[in-house]
Design an enzyme around this catalytic site. Structure first.
Site, short mmCIF file in Angstrom:
data_model
loop_
_atom_site.label_atom_id
_atom_site.label_comp_id
_atom_site.label_asym_id
_atom_site.label_seq_id
_atom_site.Cartn_x
_atom_site.Cartn_y
_atom_site.Cartn_z
N ASP A 1 -0.42 10.67 -4.62
CA ASP A 1 0.72 11.32 -3.95
C ASP A 1 0.93 12.61 -4.76
OD1 ASP A 1 2.98 10.86 -1.83
OD2 ASP A 1 4.08 11.50 -3.58
N LYS B 1 5.28 1.82 -3.21
CA LYS B 1 5.19 3.17 -3.78
C LYS B 1 5.39 3.06 -5.29
CE LYS B 1 4.57 7.44 -2.44
NZ LYS B 1 3.76 7.98 -1.35
N SER C 1 -6.96 5.45 3.80
CA SER C 1 -7.02 4.55 2.64
C SER C 1 -7.36 3.14 3.12
CB SER C 1 -5.68 4.53 1.90
OG SER C 1 -5.59 5.61 1.01
N LYS D 1 0.86 -1.19 0.00
CA LYS D 1 0.00 0.00 0.00
C LYS D 1 0.89 1.22 0.00
CE LYS D 1 -4.05 1.91 0.39
NZ LYS D 1 -3.78 2.58 -0.92
N ASN E 1 -2.72 18.81 -1.75
CA ASN E 1 -3.69 18.11 -0.92
C ASN E 1 -3.36 18.21 0.58
OD1 ASN E 1 -4.14 15.18 0.49
ND2 ASN E 1 -5.93 15.84 -0.68
N GLN F 1 7.21 3.92 3.84
CA GLN F 1 5.80 3.50 3.89
C GLN F 1 5.62 2.21 4.72
OE1 GLN F 1 3.76 5.54 1.53
NE2 GLN F 1 2.12 4.90 2.89
P1 NDP Z 1 0.26 17.64 -4.22
O1 NDP Z 1 0.77 17.30 -5.56
O2 NDP Z 1 -1.19 17.75 -3.99
O3 NDP Z 1 0.93 18.99 -3.70
C1 NDP Z 1 2.30 19.13 -3.60
C2 NDP Z 1 2.61 20.58 -3.30
O4 NDP Z 1 3.99 20.71 -3.01
C3 NDP Z 1 2.32 21.49 -4.46
O5 NDP Z 1 1.94 22.73 -3.97
C4 NDP Z 1 3.66 21.57 -5.17
O6 NDP Z 1 3.84 22.77 -5.91
C5 NDP Z 1 4.62 21.53 -3.99
N1 NDP Z 1 5.86 20.90 -4.40
C6 NDP Z 1 6.03 19.64 -4.84
N2 NDP Z 1 7.33 19.42 -5.15
C7 NDP Z 1 7.96 20.58 -4.89
C8 NDP Z 1 9.30 20.99 -4.99
N3 NDP Z 1 10.26 20.16 -5.43
N4 NDP Z 1 9.60 22.26 -4.61
C9 NDP Z 1 8.65 23.12 -4.17
N5 NDP Z 1 7.35 22.78 -4.06
C10 NDP Z 1 7.02 21.53 -4.41
O7 NDP Z 1 0.91 16.54 -3.24
P2 NDP Z 1 0.45 16.14 -1.78
O8 NDP Z 1 -0.05 17.32 -1.05
O9 NDP Z 1 -0.41 14.95 -1.89
O10 NDP Z 1 1.83 15.64 -1.15
C11 NDP Z 1 2.71 16.52 -0.46
C12 NDP Z 1 3.66 15.72 0.39
O11 NDP Z 1 2.92 14.92 1.33
C13 NDP Z 1 4.55 14.73 -0.36
O12 NDP Z 1 5.76 14.59 0.31
C14 NDP Z 1 3.77 13.41 -0.23
O13 NDP Z 1 4.59 12.28 -0.40
C15 NDP Z 1 3.27 13.55 1.20
N6 NDP Z 1 2.13 12.72 1.55
C16 NDP Z 1 0.95 12.81 0.87
C17 NDP Z 1 -0.14 12.04 1.24
C18 NDP Z 1 -1.47 12.18 0.61
O14 NDP Z 1 -2.42 11.57 1.11
N7 NDP Z 1 -1.62 12.95 -0.44
C19 NDP Z 1 -0.01 11.06 2.33
C20 NDP Z 1 1.24 11.12 3.05
C21 NDP Z 1 2.27 11.90 2.63
P3 NDP Z 1 3.41 22.80 -7.46
O15 NDP Z 1 1.92 22.67 -7.48
O16 NDP Z 1 3.91 24.10 -7.97
O17 NDP Z 1 4.10 21.63 -8.06
#
Ligand code: NDP
Length: 452
Positions: free
Chosen positions: A166, A126, A384, A90, A240, A111
């Protein structure tokens, strides 16, 4: 770190050249596990560390889709099935140009222990692709998802491997992926989570990681008889996790003042406008630079103006920080700046957002609370797991039911991590506590299941 564990880490570096983030994740775990490995001889006898750092299976594959100009575009897709001792693999799918096997091994490895902490029976995995959804049309996204699933469907099903979203994979992408899965396999099952509410999704899954991270911060503060109410909070990210962190912070009467994306960050002294943030990022999918058009007091700082090698967000004065964008976005210098400006809590919403040096610094400050990602952001995958339960029982639970269970899971993760830190003589070190607690359960299951 004892010499056996240090030797293993050296071998791991040699065997996984160029996979820095995977080595970083392994180093953090190995550092924490040393006291357990010394105390319990069985983990060395059964070569658990050697086994747990090699994925059970990993696949990379070609993904070709046609863009709107009719040209073929070629990408690499991946799925790392890291460990199934506790249940089906997962873990989410990441679509981002930086994706490679090393990044996915780091995420899949983390994970395993995170999923173990949730108490739900799920293993760790992943996947993703080096595909950038940004600037692509809906049609291009759909064709990419279909091409990706053409290969991924061979691995997944409701009880073998269950991906979710993700970075770069949200509700829209899960929809296209699921449509392709269904068409190819002729199955309507829970092979993906984060699905739409009308077709097997769970209420509160969208909110779960952000809400869960804030619930975790609440638990950390409660231990010191403090609360989030009135606290100024800095958040990175605008996706997210960040959006629903902001939402829950408001519900608890805290004041979130920053958000960021890959173009820059917003400081809004009046508090982040949540409705505007959702509009810009969930509907319009545009840069945060647009935010200041509607909020005149807010300031947008482009990435080009950040201090060299630093993240501008962490220079804002705050009481609590929630890194919720990506890995290694909070360096030692950032941690020092946060601390000097009065910040006393960091709760990790993203995966491995703090560097090892930053974590060491934060743990060394006795008046500082640090919530590590494995524990603090486990709410997403836990929910999830709740989606999988609902699918298996052909049920849909109410928002309150799912949110209530999420809250209880986050309390349970905090308690387990805290108690384990106490057991190993470092009370309140939640990095140590969560790593040992997560590891122990998986390792014992691996011993029970023999050498496979
Ligand atoms: P999203 O794609 O929804 O959002 C990611 C955000 O981070 C965007 O605003 C993006 O900007 C910014 N971002 C991504 N990469 C970079 C970078 N290299 N430099 C600067 N800004 C960056 O992803 P999530 O919110 O789902 O995920 C965010 C984090 O949380 C990740 O580490 C993910 O692995 C972790 N996570 C997520 C879960 C989930 O349920 N979604 C669960 C557990 C962990 P832009 O839009 O400009 O790219």
């Amino acid at each position: 770190m004892n010499s056996y564990v240090a030797g293993l880490l050296n071998n791991l570096k040699e065997q996984n050249p160029g996979e820095e983030v995977f080595i970083q994740a392994a180093t953090e775990i190995f550092n924490s596990l040393a006291p357990l490995i010394e105390r319990e001889e069985k983990y060395t006898k059964h070569r658990i560390l050697e086994r747990i750092t090699v994925p059970e299976r990993s696949l990379s594959f070609r993904v070709v889709y046609t863009n709107d100009r009719g040209e073929p575009c070629v990408h690499t897709g991946y799925r790392v099935e890291f460990n199934s001792a506790l249940g089906p693999y997962k873990g989410g799918l990441r679509f981002h140009p930086s994706v490679n096997m090393g990044v996915l091994k780091f995420l899949g490895f983390e994970q395993i222990f995170k999923n173990s902490l949730t108490g739900v029976n799920i293993g760790g995995g992943k996947g993703g692709a080096n595909f950038d959804p940004k600037g692509k049309s809906d049609g291009e996204i759909m064709r990419f998802c279909q091409a990706f699933m053409l290969e991924l469907h061979r691995l997944i099903s409701e009880n073998t491997d269950v991906p979710a979203g993700d970075i770069g994979v949200g509700g829209r992408e899960i929809g296209y992926l699921y449509g392709a899965y269904k068409k190819i396999t002729r199955r309507f099952d829970g092979a993906l989570t984060g699905k739409g509410l009308a077709w097997g999704g769970s209420l509160a899954r969208t909110q779960a990681t952000g809400y869960g991270s804030v619930y975790f911060a609440q638990e950390m503060l409660a231990k010191k008889s403090e609360a989030l109410r009135g606290k100024i909070c800095a958040i990175s990210g605008a996706g997210n996790v960040a959006i629903y962190t902001v939402e829950k912070l408001y519900q608890l009467e805290a004041k979130p003042v920053t958000i960021s994306d890959s173009t820059g960050f917003i400081y809004d002294p009046d508090g982040i406008d949540l409705a505007l943030l959702k509009k810009l990022k969930e509907e319009l999918r545009v840069s945060l630079a647009e935010y200041t058009k509607e909020r005149k007091n807010a300031k947008f700082t482009p990435v080009s103006e950040y201090p060299k090698g630093r993240n501008g967000v962490w220079s804002v004065k705050c009481d609590a920080a929630f890194p919720s964008a990506t890995q290694n976005e909070l360096s030692l210098e950032d941690a020092k700046t946060l601390y000097a400006n009065g910040c006393r809590l960091v709760c990790e919403g993203a995966n491995m957002p703090s560097t090892l040096a930053a974590i060491d610094f934060m743990l060394a400050q006795k008046d500082f609370l640090f919530g590590p990602a494995k524990a603090a952001n486990a709410g997403g995958v836990a929910t999830s797991g709740l989606e999988m339960m609902q699918n298996a029982q052909l049920e849909s639970w109410s928002f309150e039911e799912v949110d209530g269970r999420l809250h209880e899971i986050m309390r349970h993760i905090f308690r387990t991590s805290y108690e384990t830190s106490k057991e190993f003589g470092d009370e309140g070190n939640l990095v140590l506590g969560s790593n040992i607690a997560g590891f122990r359960k998986v390792a014992d299951a691996m011993i029970d299941q023999g050498y496979v």
